[in-house]
Design an enzyme around this catalytic site. Structure first.
Site, PDB file in Angstrom:
ATOM      1  N   HIS A  47      -0.677  -2.087  -0.173  1.00 36.38           N
ATOM      2  CA  HIS A  47       0.583  -1.305   0.355  1.00 36.38           C
ATOM      3  C   HIS A  47       0.849  -0.301  -0.862  1.00 36.38           C
ATOM      4  O   HIS A  47       0.137  -0.373  -2.489  1.00 36.38           O
ATOM      5  CB  HIS A  47       1.813  -2.063  -0.392  1.00 36.38           C
ATOM      6  N   CYS A  82       6.348  -8.714  -1.381  1.00 34.09           N
ATOM      7  CA  CYS A  82       5.050  -8.189  -2.081  1.00 34.09           C
ATOM      8  C   CYS A  82       5.195  -6.289  -2.987  1.00 34.09           C
ATOM      9  O   CYS A  82       4.917  -6.838  -3.788  1.00 34.09           O
ATOM     10  CB  CYS A  82       3.923  -7.761  -0.588  1.00 34.09           C
TER      11      CYS A  82
END
Ligand code: 2RA
Length: 330
Positions: free
Chosen positions: A234, A126
């Site tokens: 994130h 990711c």
């Protein structure tokens, strides 16, 4: 199209079901698959309830594509068996990412590497995905020499156990620990295990996966990855040194026109990407664009994206959409 989701009861598997439905992927039959301990559990897809089946039953159902998010060991064992049955596997684990003859794909960056013979396709990490979506247009125009990245990663990247730990800590409750330390009110500079070189596996994934996806081993990457008590996505502080000089206004225009990128950059209005805004969205949000005044041809930027979506489920579904669009699914 018959579609299997392997690991259908996990955080990412559940998100895959949500994204398949949201994007109206042409699922004629859903086959939710999981390990033996989850067989018989129920999942909901487009308002219908399905019972989770085991791996062999998943293969026997002969889906055209199987989206895997079931951990590396399960992928190593079962992805080849699904592939041997003619099923195209898109795997979210790290098992096949650096395998020399397995494509590692972010559609906005390198979908062109995909062929009909690819039966196991790796979904990148990711934290790598969101970075390369932003780096790709800049590399094409300014040629990247070196990337220094520091990440601030959501607990959802670890999984349900970590989310539960954070919620328990905030509620003052005891519970199972996903991390060695308390995560609430903390920042843990360790994601995954440490390697012999003092970097973590997560940091080396960003280094190695970036080169493979960008198809350029000359790009130097160094990373520090940190876990923080955030849910929505994130965040990454990225410093990029280019071979060629750039004009900041032109660079912002390049990014604003890049596939999958949304520029949120108006510091006068205190507008910049945040997990709060990125949560449940599929784009990669870029802001805090500014020249690194300590060295020429170098840029600082801030990149935020929902790690369960573009960082995992959405990227996997986009790969399936690309394969379908190019008639590359068996
Ligand atoms: C993490 N990128 O955030 C890793 C795996 N999802 O924990």
């Amino acid at each position: 199209m018959k579609v299997a989701v392997v690991g259908a009861t996990g955080l990412v598997g559940t998100k895959m079901l949500q994204v398949l439905a949201e994007r109206n992927f042409p699922v004629t039959e859903l086959i939710p698959v999981a390990s033996e301990r989850s067989v018989g559990k129920e999942v909901t897809f487009k308002g219908k309830t399905y019972k989770v089946v085991g791996m062999q039953e998943g293969i026997a159902a002969k889906p055209a594509v199987a989206l895997f998010s079931a951990g590396g060991s399960t992928s190593l064992e079962w992805a080849p068996k699904f592939a041997e049955a003619g099923i195209t596997v898109i795997d979210n684990s790290s098992a096949w990412r650096m395998h020399p003859d397995k494509p590692l794909v972010v559609p906005e960056v390198n979908a062109s590497v995909l062929t009909a013979t690819d039966k196991i396709i790796a979904n990148p990490n990711c934290s790598t995905i969101q970075m390369v979506v932003a780096l790709k247009p800049l590399h094409e125009k300014y040629k990247i020499k070196r990337v220094i990245v520091s990440t601030y990663q959501s607990v959802t990247g670890t999984g349900k156990k970590a989310v539960d730990q954070l919620n328990n800590e905030r509620a003052g409750k005891e519970g199972e620990m996903a991390y060695k330390y308390q995560i609430d009110l903390n920042a843990i500079p360790q994601i995954d295990v440490f390697m012999d070189n003092g970097y973590t596996k997560e940091e080396m994934k960003m280094v190695n996966e970036t080169k493979k996806i960008m198809m350029d081993d000359s790009i130097k990457v160094t990373a520090t990855t940190v876990r923080i008590p955030v849910m929505g996505g994130h965040s990454e502080s990225v410093n990029v040194e280019f071979e060629n000089e750039y004009d900041l206004a032109d660079l912002k225009k390049v990014l604003s026109e890049a596939p999958g990128v949304v520029v949120q950059d108006d510091v006068d209005q205190q507008v910049y990407p945040m997990p709060l805004w990125a949560h449940e969205k599929d784009e990669v949000f870029v802001g805090r664009l500014r020249r690194d005044e300590t060295q020429p041809r170098t840029l600082n930027m801030w990149i935020v994206s929902d790690n369960l979506r573009k960082g995992a489920a959405t990227n996997a579904v986009q790969i399936a959409e690309y394969l379908m669009g190019k008639a590359l699914l068996g």
